[in-house]
Design a protein around this motif. Structure first.
Motif, PDB file in Angstrom:
ATOM      1  N   ASN A  32       0.865  -1.181   0.000  1.00  0.00           N
ATOM      2  CA  ASN A  32       0.000   0.000   0.000  1.00  0.00           C
ATOM      3  C   ASN A  32       0.898   1.226   0.000  1.00  0.00           C
ATOM      4  OD1 ASN A  32       0.760  -0.213   2.870  1.00  0.00           O
ATOM      5  ND2 ASN A  32      -0.754   1.408   3.189  1.00  0.00           N
ATOM      6  N   PRO A  33       0.372   2.393  -0.335  1.00  0.00           N
ATOM      7  CA  PRO A  33       1.204   3.591  -0.328  1.00  0.00           C
ATOM      8  C   PRO A  33       1.610   3.982   1.088  1.00  0.00           C
ATOM      9  CG  PRO A  33      -0.841   3.930  -1.570  1.00  0.00           C
ATOM     10  CD  PRO A  33      -1.003   2.668  -0.787  1.00  0.00           C
ATOM     11  N   GLY A  34       2.859   4.398   1.249  1.00  0.00           N
ATOM     12  CA  GLY A  34       3.274   5.016   2.499  1.00  0.00           C
ATOM     13  C   GLY A  34       2.880   6.478   2.514  1.00  0.00           C
ATOM     14  N   LEU A  35       3.118   7.135   3.618  1.00  0.00           N
ATOM     15  CA  LEU A  35       2.724   8.541   3.732  1.00  0.00           C
ATOM     16  C   LEU A  35       3.502   9.423   2.766  1.00  0.00           C
ATOM     17  CD1 LEU A  35       2.303   8.992   7.598  1.00  0.00           C
ATOM     18  CD2 LEU A  35       0.596   8.314   5.878  1.00  0.00           C
ATOM     19  N   TRP A  36       4.766   9.074   2.497  1.00  0.00           N
ATOM     20  CA  TRP A  36       5.556   9.881   1.562  1.00  0.00           C
ATOM     21  C   TRP A  36       4.945   9.788   0.165  1.00  0.00           C
ATOM     22  CZ3 TRP A  36      10.149  11.968   3.900  1.00  0.00           C
ATOM     23  CH2 TRP A  36      10.841  12.859   3.083  1.00  0.00           C
ATOM     24  N   THR A  87       0.961  -0.645  -9.012  1.00  0.00           N
ATOM     25  CA  THR A  87      -0.300  -0.577  -8.294  1.00  0.00           C
ATOM     26  C   THR A  87      -0.043  -1.073  -6.881  1.00  0.00           C
ATOM     27  OG1 THR A  87      -2.645  -1.234  -8.348  1.00  0.00           O
ATOM     28  CG2 THR A  87      -1.043  -2.898  -9.006  1.00  0.00           C
ATOM     29  N   ASN A  88      -1.081  -1.182  -6.071  1.00  0.00           N
ATOM     30  CA  ASN A  88      -0.961  -1.650  -4.694  1.00  0.00           C
ATOM     31  C   ASN A  88      -2.122  -2.573  -4.361  1.00  0.00           C
ATOM     32  OD1 ASN A  88       1.338  -0.009  -3.291  1.00  0.00           O
ATOM     33  ND2 ASN A  88       0.195   1.509  -4.459  1.00  0.00           N
ATOM     34  N   LEU A  89      -1.891  -3.493  -3.422  1.00  0.00           N
ATOM     35  CA  LEU A  89      -2.985  -4.327  -2.963  1.00  0.00           C
ATOM     36  C   LEU A  89      -4.022  -3.496  -2.223  1.00  0.00           C
ATOM     37  CD1 LEU A  89      -0.999  -7.466  -1.754  1.00  0.00           C
ATOM     38  CD2 LEU A  89      -2.593  -7.367  -3.675  1.00  0.00           C
ATOM     39  N   ALA A  90      -3.573  -2.662  -1.302  1.00  0.00           N
ATOM     40  CA  ALA A  90      -4.473  -1.761  -0.575  1.00  0.00           C
ATOM     41  C   ALA A  90      -4.220  -0.341  -1.066  1.00  0.00           C
ATOM     42  CB  ALA A  90      -4.241  -1.858   0.920  1.00  0.00           C
ATOM     43  N   ARG A  91      -5.244   0.443  -1.188  1.00  0.00           N
ATOM     44  CA  ARG A  91      -5.117   1.734  -1.853  1.00  0.00           C
ATOM     45  C   ARG A  91      -4.808   2.877  -0.899  1.00  0.00           C
ATOM     46  NH1 ARG A  91      -9.141   3.051  -6.523  1.00  0.00           N
ATOM     47  NH2 ARG A  91      -7.224   4.052  -7.200  1.00  0.00           N
ATOM     48  N   ARG A  92      -5.175   2.773   0.382  1.00  0.00           N
ATOM     49  CA  ARG A  92      -5.027   3.934   1.260  1.00  0.00           C
ATOM     50  C   ARG A  92      -3.619   4.023   1.839  1.00  0.00           C
ATOM     51  NH1 ARG A  92      -5.933   3.015   7.022  1.00  0.00           N
ATOM     52  NH2 ARG A  92      -6.253   0.777   7.405  1.00  0.00           N
ATOM     53  N   ALA A  93      -3.146   5.255   1.960  1.00  0.00           N
ATOM     54  CA  ALA A  93      -1.805   5.493   2.496  1.00  0.00           C
ATOM     55  C   ALA A  93      -1.817   5.380   4.013  1.00  0.00           C
ATOM     56  CB  ALA A  93      -1.319   6.880   2.086  1.00  0.00           C
ATOM     57  N   THR A  94      -0.815   4.676   4.545  1.00  0.00           N
ATOM     58  CA  THR A  94      -0.651   4.539   5.988  1.00  0.00           C
ATOM     59  C   THR A  94       0.820   4.712   6.331  1.00  0.00           C
ATOM     60  OG1 THR A  94      -0.282   2.142   5.892  1.00  0.00           O
ATOM     61  CG2 THR A  94      -2.568   2.884   6.137  1.00  0.00           C
TER      62      THR A  94
END
Length: 211
Positions: A32-36, A87-94
């Protein structure tokens, strides 16, 4: 400019667009995306992440892409030109991948199957063995090229339009190491080796390796 601490906190929950060039040769799937990434809109953007250094060392890109302040136009154009999708498995940034739920990862498996069926990449590389096991329910999976797509993925493909299962079966699937600096089991050379194997299966060009 690089994101400030306030920018990073504001990026929690951000959804980042996939990078899906046409033609799509190698589709890399992050957790999933990181905060950066959430703050800049650039995948694997956090300084210290070894994704782009590994791509350069593998000769997948012709130069070292540095997206810490967001993608430069020429870098983004280059990624599209070589057919590298992200792409990412999960879409929301954490801030951390362990903030995700198992349901989010399983939903990501469905979305990945849909993407492969619709976009027909030359190969798929999932970056992170633990997330892959959870998303597809294959606890015994190992890194490297998979003999086949998991049964759960094939079942998902059969629920869609005709031809979905055949599209998956025709697409080489790899599980490669997570390039995060927190992954002490991988180095840039070992990441480059594993990413190059997936790129070769996808029929990607080889550039002179860059340090």
């Amino acid at each position: 400019m690089r994101p400030t601490p306030a920018d990073l906190q504001a990026a929690r929950g951000a959804v980042i667009d996939d990078l899906l060039p046409e033609p799509l040769r190698l589709l890399v799937v992050g957790i999933n995306p990181g905060l950066w990434t959430g703050a800049t809109g650039a995948h694997f953007a956090r300084p210290g992440n070894r994704f782009y250094p590994a791509l350069a060392a593998a000769g997948i890109t012709d130069w070292l892409v540095d997206p810490a302040e967001g993608y430069r136009e020429e870098d983004l154009a280059h990624l599209r030109a070589i057919g590298l999708g992200i792409t990412n498995l999960a879409r929301r940034a954490t801030a951390r991948a362990d903030e995700l739920t198992d349901d989010e990862l399983r939903d990501g498996a469905r979305r990945l199957v849909d993407t492969v069926r619709e976009r027909r990449p030359g190969a798929v590389a999932v970056a992170g063995i633990t997330a892959y096991r959870t998303a597809f329910g294959v606890r015994s999976a190992r890194q490297g090229r998979q003999q086949s797509w998991p049964a759960s993925a094939l079942e998902l493909a059969e629920q869609g339009p005709p031809g979905g299962r055949a599209a998956l079966e025709a697409t080489p699937l790899f599980v490669v190491p997570n390039p995060s600096g927190l992954n002490a089991h991988a180095t840039i050379p070992t990441l480059a080796r594993d990413y190059r194997e997936a790129a070769d299966a996808a029929g990607m060009e080889t550039f002179p390796p860059r340090a």
